[in-house]
Design a protein around this motif. Sequence first.
Motif, PDB file in Angstrom:
ATOM      1  N   GLY A   1       0.812  -1.206   0.000  1.00 52.44           N
ATOM      2  CA  GLY A   1       0.000   0.000   0.000  1.00 52.44           C
ATOM      3  C   GLY A   1       0.847   1.257   0.000  1.00 52.44           C
ATOM      4  O   GLY A   1       0.508   2.253  -0.667  1.00 52.44           O
ATOM      5  N   PHE A   2       1.945   1.236   0.729  1.00 55.83           N
ATOM      6  CA  PHE A   2       2.850   2.383   0.796  1.00 55.83           C
ATOM      7  C   PHE A   2       3.474   2.666  -0.565  1.00 55.83           C
ATOM      8  O   PHE A   2       3.501   3.821  -1.026  1.00 55.83           O
ATOM      9  N   LEU A   3       3.948   1.614  -1.233  1.00 54.11           N
ATOM     10  CA  LEU A   3       4.608   1.796  -2.524  1.00 54.11           C
ATOM     11  C   LEU A   3       3.612   2.152  -3.617  1.00 54.11           C
ATOM     12  O   LEU A   3       3.908   2.977  -4.495  1.00 54.11           O
ATOM     13  N   ILE A   4       2.415   1.561  -3.588  1.00 55.03           N
ATOM     14  CA  ILE A   4       1.381   1.886  -4.567  1.00 55.03           C
ATOM     15  C   ILE A   4       1.057   3.374  -4.539  1.00 55.03           C
ATOM     16  O   ILE A   4       0.814   4.001  -5.571  1.00 55.03           O
ATOM     17  N   ALA A   5       1.082   3.948  -3.326  1.00 51.45           N
ATOM     18  CA  ALA A   5       0.749   5.372  -3.153  1.00 51.45           C
ATOM     19  C   ALA A   5       1.947   6.291  -3.352  1.00 51.45           C
ATOM     20  O   ALA A   5       1.882   7.474  -2.999  1.00 51.45           O
ATOM     21  N   GLY A   6       3.034   5.764  -3.886  1.00 53.00           N
ATOM     22  CA  GLY A   6       4.176   6.607  -4.211  1.00 53.00           C
ATOM     23  C   GLY A   6       5.393   6.422  -3.331  1.00 53.00           C
ATOM     24  O   GLY A   6       6.482   6.860  -3.663  1.00 53.00           O
ATOM     25  N   GLY A   7       5.201   5.822  -2.149  1.00 52.33           N
ATOM     26  CA  GLY A   7       6.341   5.513  -1.298  1.00 52.33           C
ATOM     27  C   GLY A   7       6.930   6.680  -0.542  1.00 52.33           C
ATOM     28  O   GLY A   7       8.078   6.616  -0.102  1.00 52.33           O
ATOM     29  N   ARG A   8       6.134   7.737  -0.321  1.00 49.55           N
ATOM     30  CA  ARG A   8       6.645   8.855   0.479  1.00 49.55           C
ATOM     31  C   ARG A   8       5.486   9.699   1.009  1.00 49.55           C
ATOM     32  O   ARG A   8       4.433   9.804   0.365  1.00 49.55           O
ATOM     33  N   GLY A   9       5.667  10.277   2.176  1.00 46.17           N
ATOM     34  CA  GLY A   9       4.727  11.231   2.729  1.00 46.17           C
ATOM     35  C   GLY A   9       3.514  10.636   3.413  1.00 46.17           C
ATOM     36  O   GLY A   9       3.309   9.419   3.420  1.00 46.17           O
ATOM     37  N   PRO A  10       2.705  11.490   4.031  1.00 49.24           N
ATOM     38  CA  PRO A  10       1.561  11.038   4.829  1.00 49.24           C
ATOM     39  C   PRO A  10       0.497  10.312   4.012  1.00 49.24           C
ATOM     40  O   PRO A  10      -0.191   9.434   4.545  1.00 49.24           O
ATOM     41  N   GLU A  11       0.333  10.657   2.726  1.00 43.94           N
ATOM     42  CA  GLU A  11      -0.658   9.954   1.912  1.00 43.94           C
ATOM     43  C   GLU A  11      -0.266   8.489   1.736  1.00 43.94           C
ATOM     44  O   GLU A  11      -1.122   7.592   1.788  1.00 43.94           O
ATOM     45  N   ALA A  12       1.015   8.239   1.551  1.00 51.32           N
ATOM     46  CA  ALA A  12       1.485   6.856   1.421  1.00 51.32           C
ATOM     47  C   ALA A  12       1.351   6.114   2.754  1.00 51.32           C
ATOM     48  O   ALA A  12       1.029   4.923   2.776  1.00 51.32           O
TER      49      ALA A  12
END
Length: 315
Positions: A257-268
């Motif tokens: 889920g973290f990597l799918i969302a870009g792998g950085r910041g609060p959205e990830a």
Amino acid sequence: MILTVTPNPSLDRTYEVPALERGEVNRATGERVDPGGKGVNVSRAVAAAGRRTVAVLPLGGAPGAVVAELLDAQGIEVAPVAVAGATRSNIALAEADGVLTKINAPGPELTAAEQELLLETVHRQSRGADWIACCGSLPRGLAPSWYAELVGRAHTAGVRIALDTSGPALAAALRERPDVVKPNAEELAEAVGCRLTTVGDAVKAAEELRGMGARTVLASLGADGQVLVDEHGAWFGTARVDVVRSNVGAGDSSLAGFLIAGGRGPEALASALAHGAAAVQTPGSVMPTPGDLDPAAVTVTATVPVDRALKEPVT
């Protein structure tokens, strides 16, 4: 595309039992057979989210052939590395109250030629990858420096890399500055040699891990939530869970889920929490689909509650 690397994959059989009674005949109420290994689980979670993933893993014997078939059936591209030894088979016993008992086999011992072929396969498959996620323990034959070699080669090829491992393998890899490391509370405490009794302790330990070479630290604190620490600051997040069915693969789903969302910041971080929470509410090692996610159950804040005591302290 997210490329995953699983040096020690497995064929996992999970039995659901009302309660485990040692020395007695335990009758299962449910049974699943899944391809296993932390990187494999990340690929399964990415595929369940409708994204492309390629799984690089050494496979051997009849169990290895079944793992490849199961992954293919789930829409996961497999880049197998043929090895002489048979892929390990693991057993998990999931009790109704959420307690999980696992029996993990050691797995085959990889030769020097098989180790190098694994590295070369990763390099070949990484062209066009957004992330490489290398996860799990190292099989027999691989030195702790193997992950460090993999991280170094990935950076030379210009690919971001996330690492989920522990002990000497994590310590050795830190010198190559992996883009993301994802320890759980026990692994985080071990890596920096400290106790974790509050959220603040976890944040401080994550900052120390960054000082040792990690660029971003995504640390899972179990039922207490997760912390994210990078060059921009620290965030803390929690996700409501109504019923825990199995925590198998929950951390791997969270990393996906973290990597799918870009792998950085609060959205990830929020995506990681949503995926992890959904995973523990599914049976066995089933990975959540987008319909299983509940973003409204997730809370992320930059105001870290440093004095909050952990329900599951590491002492």
